[in-house]
Design a protein around this motif. Structure first.
Motif, PDB file in Angstrom:
ATOM      1  N   GLU A 195     -67.190  79.485 -25.837  1.00 13.75           N
ATOM      2  CA  GLU A 195     -68.609  79.643 -25.489  1.00 13.75           C
ATOM      3  C   GLU A 195     -68.838  79.459 -23.993  1.00 13.75           C
ATOM      4  O   GLU A 195     -69.712  80.100 -23.415  1.00 13.75           O
ATOM      5  N   ALA A 196     -68.067  78.565 -23.380  1.00  8.89           N
ATOM      6  CA  ALA A 196     -68.201  78.329 -21.941  1.00  8.89           C
ATOM      7  C   ALA A 196     -67.385  79.317 -21.112  1.00  8.89           C
ATOM      8  O   ALA A 196     -67.364  79.229 -19.891  1.00  8.89           O
ATOM      9  N   LYS A 197     -66.723  80.267 -21.814  1.00  3.09           N
ATOM     10  CA  LYS A 197     -65.889  81.269 -21.149  1.00  3.09           C
ATOM     11  C   LYS A 197     -64.790  80.609 -20.305  1.00  3.09           C
ATOM     12  O   LYS A 197     -64.459  81.067 -19.213  1.00  3.09           O
ATOM     13  N   LYS A 198     -64.235  79.505 -20.840  1.00  4.78           N
ATOM     14  CA  LYS A 198     -63.173  78.792 -20.146  1.00  4.78           C
ATOM     15  C   LYS A 198     -61.890  78.722 -20.975  1.00  4.78           C
ATOM     16  O   LYS A 198     -61.034  77.881 -20.724  1.00  4.78           O
ATOM     17  N   LEU A 199     -61.798  79.585 -21.971  1.00  2.00           N
ATOM     18  CA  LEU A 199     -60.608  79.569 -22.820  1.00  2.00           C
ATOM     19  C   LEU A 199     -59.473  80.313 -22.136  1.00  2.00           C
ATOM     20  O   LEU A 199     -59.649  81.442 -21.684  1.00  2.00           O
ATOM     21  N   PHE A 200     -58.313  79.677 -22.074  1.00  2.00           N
ATOM     22  CA  PHE A 200     -57.113  80.325 -21.539  1.00  2.00           C
ATOM     23  C   PHE A 200     -56.202  80.686 -22.703  1.00  2.00           C
ATOM     24  O   PHE A 200     -55.818  79.826 -23.494  1.00  2.00           O
ATOM     25  N   LEU A 201     -55.901  81.965 -22.835  1.00  2.00           N
ATOM     26  CA  LEU A 201     -55.025  82.431 -23.900  1.00  2.00           C
ATOM     27  C   LEU A 201     -53.577  82.448 -23.411  1.00  2.00           C
ATOM     28  O   LEU A 201     -53.259  83.104 -22.416  1.00  2.00           O
ATOM     29  N   ASP A 202     -52.727  81.719 -24.105  1.00  2.00           N
ATOM     30  CA  ASP A 202     -51.299  81.704 -23.796  1.00  2.00           C
ATOM     31  C   ASP A 202     -50.648  82.858 -24.565  1.00  2.00           C
ATOM     32  O   ASP A 202     -50.097  82.678 -25.656  1.00  2.00           O
ATOM     33  N   LEU A 203     -50.724  84.049 -23.988  1.00  2.00           N
ATOM     34  CA  LEU A 203     -50.314  85.260 -24.698  1.00  2.00           C
ATOM     35  C   LEU A 203     -48.804  85.429 -24.739  1.00  2.00           C
ATOM     36  O   LEU A 203     -48.098  85.162 -23.768  1.00  2.00           O
TER      37      LEU A 203
END
Length: 362
Positions: A195-203
């Motif tokens: 929601e805070a647009k602070k998610l880091f995806l470990d792809l």
């Protein structure tokens, strides 16, 4: 404040009225396209928008702006010489918040602008309050980890003391509950970061078929205790997606856990993966489905079932918090995928995920 009108005279009148008399800073634009650029660059508190413009009329501009979430909260007042009720209704349907008729009356213009700015001010206060609440909730949830770790370490210490079998079973139950709480905390924190647009995806490239088989194996003790048969329907070859392994595994775990909760004893669940046929009009897709034998989903619930704290049908003896499906939706969409829910033909529900298929590097 932004004034969008192709007539220089109207721009000057509005500028004098709002800037000189009312003390507001006013930007101007002479066309719809220029108005969109100005709005995107400056994020005005309100927009005064003429309907009749040559290249792109005010209704088109209004529709374009309101489609963007960044402009949902910005008040738009339509300036029009039209008086037909259907024309005015079209302006409101396009997303306009108010309208004012030509010729413009300065007193009416200032009054309507003040009204729109009051609404904008209230919106800002609500947003600030919600942001503060979200930050406080994230802090509280994060701090729950510390006492949980203490309980977990204490439980592990008791296990090492060689307790009687009955006590060991109780400790095992406590350990399972602690793990459930830990995963719930992780889900809440992940939702907050999304929601805070602070998610880091470990792809990384993941074989979703192998992951699905692992999910079935890990849930086997629970499905056996309920006498539920889980059928895995998978393609012969590996099927890869580019994803955050831990998050996508949590999505599958949540959907499988839901399916087990709502399926009666001696029923079945299907976990199915399908590589969709190639289509030049879209990327290659993988379809993941979890099909249960539960109570199904009503048409009303389909609209809200992925919202936070929405629990759908209340089922006696089933723990329902209302975060699992919300977590699934946010996580899948963070991976640019789609998730949906439908009823089965006879009974139960089907949850379908569409994710992009990738070809791993050799």
């Amino acid at each position: 404040m932004l004034v969008v009108d192709n007539e220089q005279y109207i721009q000057e009148v509005a500028k004098i009225c709002l800037e000189t008399v009312a003390g507001w800073e006013v930007l101007t634009a002479s066309s719809g396209k220029e108005g969109i650029v100005q709005a995107e660059n400056h994020q005005p508190d309100a927009i005064l928008l003429d309907v009749m413009m040559p290249d792109m009329d005010g209704i088109e501009v209004c529709q374009h702006l309101k489609k963007n979430p960044l402009f949902h909260h910005i008040s738009i007042i339509i300036v029009t010489a039209l008086s037909d009720k259907e024309d005015l209704a079209r302006c409101l349907d396009a997303g306009a918040d108010d309208f004012i008729s030509k010729p413009i009356n300065s007193i009416e213009l200032r009054a309507r602008m003040r009204s729109m700015l009051r609404i904008k001010s209230q919106y800002d206060r609500i947003q600030n309050t919600m942001q503060l609440r979200a930050e406080m909730m994230q802090t509280i949830v994060h701090d729950l980890r510390n006492p949980l770790i203490g309980i977990m370490l204490g439980c592990d210490s008791l296990k090492s003391l060689g307790m009687p079998d009955r006590a060991q079973k109780r400790l095992d139950q406590i350990s399972k509950t602690i793990e459930q709480m830990r995963l719930l905390i992780d889900d809440i924190l992940t939702i907050g970061r999304i929601e805070a647009k602070k998610l880091f995806l470990d792809l990384s490239n993941i074989d979703i078929v192998e992951m699905a088989k692992s999910v079935i194996d890990d849930f086997e003790p629970l499905t056996s205790s309920k006498q539920i048969t889980v059928l895995g329907k998978f393609p012969q070859e590996a099927a890869y997606i580019s994803a955050d392994k831990n998050l996508i595994r949590r999505v599958l775990d949540n959907l499988m856990d839901n399916a087990i909760k709502f399926s009666p004893q001696q029923s079945f669940i299907i976990l199915q993966i399908e590589c969709l046929p190639k289509n030049p009009d879209r990327p290659d897709l993988i379809k993941i489905q979890v099909i249960d034998s539960g109570i199904g989903i009503s048409p009303e619930q389909k609209q809200v079932i992925f919202e936070k704290y929405e629990v759908g049908n209340i089922v006696t003896g089933v723990s329902q918090i209302g975060l699992g499906l919300s977590f699934c939706k946010m996580t899948v969409e963070a991976h640019h995928g789609e998730i949906s829910a439908t009823n089965n033909q006879s009974q139960g529900a089907t949850f379908t995920i569409l994710l992009r298929r990738v070809v791993p590097d050799e």
